[in-house]
Design a protein around this motif. Structure first.
Motif, short mmCIF file in Angstrom:
data_model
loop_
_atom_site.label_atom_id
_atom_site.label_comp_id
_atom_site.label_asym_id
_atom_site.label_seq_id
_atom_site.Cartn_x
_atom_site.Cartn_y
_atom_site.Cartn_z
N CYS A 62 0.94 -1.27 -0.21
CA CYS A 62 -0.10 -0.05 -0.01
C CYS A 62 0.93 1.19 -0.08
O CYS A 62 1.82 1.34 0.89
CB CYS A 62 -0.94 -0.05 1.41
SG CYS A 62 -1.83 1.52 1.23
N THR A 94 0.17 4.19 0.58
CA THR A 94 -0.37 5.34 1.37
C THR A 94 -0.06 4.56 3.00
O THR A 94 -0.48 5.42 3.84
CB THR A 94 -1.47 6.02 1.11
OG1 THR A 94 -2.46 4.90 1.46
CG2 THR A 94 -1.79 6.43 -0.25
N ALA A 128 -2.18 2.43 4.36
CA ALA A 128 -3.54 2.43 4.63
C ALA A 128 -3.92 1.21 5.44
O ALA A 128 -4.82 0.90 5.93
CB ALA A 128 -4.64 2.78 3.82
N LYS A 174 -7.20 7.19 4.63
CA LYS A 174 -5.91 7.06 3.57
C LYS A 174 -5.91 6.13 2.43
O LYS A 174 -5.09 6.46 1.59
CB LYS A 174 -4.73 6.17 4.62
CG LYS A 174 -4.21 7.01 5.81
CD LYS A 174 -3.11 6.30 6.43
CE LYS A 174 -2.36 7.13 7.36
NZ LYS A 174 -1.36 6.07 8.16
N CYS A 175 -7.00 5.43 2.27
CA CYS A 175 -6.82 4.66 0.86
C CYS A 175 -7.23 5.57 -0.21
O CYS A 175 -7.92 6.50 -0.15
CB CYS A 175 -7.98 3.66 1.24
SG CYS A 175 -8.24 2.55 -0.49
N MET A 176 -6.56 5.44 -1.28
CA MET A 176 -6.47 6.37 -2.43
C MET A 176 -7.36 5.52 -3.62
O MET A 176 -7.23 5.78 -4.81
CB MET A 176 -5.57 7.22 -3.07
CG MET A 176 -4.07 6.10 -3.20
SD MET A 176 -3.05 7.28 -3.96
CE MET A 176 -1.80 5.82 -4.27
N CYS A 204 -6.16 2.95 -5.13
CA CYS A 204 -5.31 2.47 -6.27
C CYS A 204 -5.39 0.93 -7.02
O CYS A 204 -5.09 0.83 -8.01
CB CYS A 204 -3.82 2.76 -5.87
SG CYS A 204 -3.28 1.82 -4.92
N PHE A 258 -4.56 16.14 0.22
CA PHE A 258 -4.01 14.62 0.59
C PHE A 258 -2.75 14.74 1.22
O PHE A 258 -1.91 15.56 0.81
CB PHE A 258 -4.04 14.06 -0.57
CG PHE A 258 -3.65 12.46 -0.32
CD1 PHE A 258 -4.66 11.61 0.46
CD2 PHE A 258 -2.45 11.68 -0.88
CE1 PHE A 258 -4.20 10.31 0.70
CE2 PHE A 258 -2.31 10.56 -0.35
CZ PHE A 258 -3.04 9.67 0.33
N PHE A 283 -0.44 13.23 2.11
CA PHE A 283 0.84 12.72 1.51
C PHE A 283 1.42 13.43 0.22
O PHE A 283 2.40 12.89 -0.21
CB PHE A 283 0.41 10.99 1.60
CG PHE A 283 0.18 10.32 2.81
CD1 PHE A 283 1.06 10.15 3.96
CD2 PHE A 283 -1.17 10.09 3.14
CE1 PHE A 283 0.73 9.62 5.00
CE2 PHE A 283 -1.67 9.69 4.34
CZ PHE A 283 -0.62 9.26 5.26
N ALA A 284 0.67 14.26 -0.25
CA ALA A 284 1.09 14.82 -1.44
C ALA A 284 1.03 16.28 -1.20
O ALA A 284 0.21 16.89 -2.06
CB ALA A 284 0.38 14.35 -2.69
#
Ligand code: SF4
Ligand code: SF4
Length: 352
Positions: free
Chosen positions: A209, A211, A213, A229-231, A233, A337, A339-340
């Motif tokens: 994962c 991120t 998550a 946290k899940c995007m 993907c 987000f 994390f970005a």
């Protein structure tokens, strides 16, 4: 070196004589008409390229048909571009018109050069890949049917490169295209706790994962996903079939604009979000085709000659882009987000 039958033959054994003889000597090329290029060498030699749109998923009959045409007009030489166009390479100017007539008789479109929409570079889809959120092949076929006029004519301010990827892993050039269409999942993966510990390595699933998550769930000998946290993907599903993410109700596409790879005039750019979600609507994906046509029309009406899509937006500003296109600006366009933190807009200070 030992000769084997592995791998493709060296390209120099397959290229037309005129290219071998003028290797490294080409001076320039010009477009004679959409889809037809003339390349001129310092020796005076001229090579003509005729570009034809392919349906991409090609049958053996179709391959035979284009080989037959190549045998007749270009000494058996043709090549496929990375955008699935077919190019006939001719060293005889007199053969260009007869070739164009034959292509017209067979209903094969000539274009994709200059200020056009060339064929779309794309990934795979529902049949070929496990993590697809849309069907790139089917969507691209529908799009190119809808954008036919933009392929055969030069009626745009500059070239428009379109790419389609059927998930966020985007094994196509979606991050830097004038118009980029990305298949998106919109819900976290579903976890089959019964199956997970039997078929998946839990440490690998957690590591998969991007991120962070996923964490272990020792009670169930399984994992759990933090939905914040899940995007979506689908990476975890790639390593663990007990975490399916495909969802016929919620999957669809997002459209990004303004990217380019070229360094000409301005630096390369990433594509940015324009339309956060459109539904999957096979077999013709009407909403997506109409949205892309609209994005092209607004660009064609408003950009200066020579401006790429992203250069136009940069000049007028994103606020004006949303006004001109009539697209709603939503909270989805604000990249908060955590994390970005350095992508797109991270502030609420907009110039509305
Ligand atoms: Fe598979 Fe994603 Fe690539 Fe599509 S973009 S082929 S779903 S990895
Ligand atoms: Fe992580 Fe992607 Fe799986 Fe969500 S879908 S849990 S972000 S790997």
């Amino acid at each position: 070196m030992a000769k084997t039958d592995f791998g493709p033959p060296h390209y120099s054994t397959l290229i037309p004589d005129i290219i071998k003889e003028n290797y490294g000597k080409w001076l320039y090329h010009e477009q004679i008409r959409p889809g037809v290029l003339k390349h001129v060498s310092e020796t005076g030699a001229e090579l003509y390229t005729v570009r034809v749109g392919s349906p991409r998923l090609a049958s053996i009959d179709f391959i035979r048909e284009i080989c037959e045409i190549a045998d007749k007009y270009s000494k058996g030489h043709l090549r496929f571009t990375s955008r699935h166009n077919i190019e006939f390479l001719l060293d005889d100017k007199e053969m260009v018109e007869p070739l164009l007539e034959e292509l017209a008789r067979r209903g094969l479109p000539v274009g994709g050069t200059g200020h056009s929409v060339s064929n779309i570079v794309h990934t795979q889809g529902w049949v070929h890949c496990h993590s697809a959120a849309t069907d790139a092949s089917g969507l691209v076929k529908s799009l190119m049917d809808g954008l036919y006029d933009y392929f055969v004519e030069n009626k745009l301010p500059n070239m428009v490169r379109i790419a389609v990827a059927c998930c966020l892993n985007m094994c196509g050039a979606v991050h830097c295209s004038d118009i980029a269409i990305v298949g998106i999942h919109r819900k976290p993966p579903r976890i089959d706790h019964e199956k997970l510990h039997k078929v998946c390595e839990i440490p690998s699933v957690i590591q998969s994962c991007p991120t962070g998550a996923i964490k272990p769930n020792p009670k169930l000998k399984s994992v759990e996903v933090n939905p914040d946290k899940c995007m979506y993907c689908g990476n975890c599903y790639t390593v663990c079939p007990a975490m399916p993410i495909a969802d016929p109700e919620n999957d669809g596409v997002a459209i990004f604009v303004g990217g380019k790879v070229s360094n000409a005039r301005t630096a390369p750019k990433f594509s940015r979000l324009a339309i956060p979600y459109l539904p999957n609507n096979p077999p013709r994906w009407t909403e997506t085709v109409e949205a892309v046509k609209h994005l092209l029309e607004v660009y064609a009406e408003n950009a200066l000659p020579g401006e790429r899509y992203g250069e136009w937006i940069e000049r007028i500003g994103w606020e004006r882009f949303f006004k001109l296109t009539g697209l709603p600006f939503t909270e989805k366009h604000i990249d908060d987000f955590i994390f970005a933190p350095t992508t797109f807009r991270t502030t609420t200070q907009f110039n509305w």
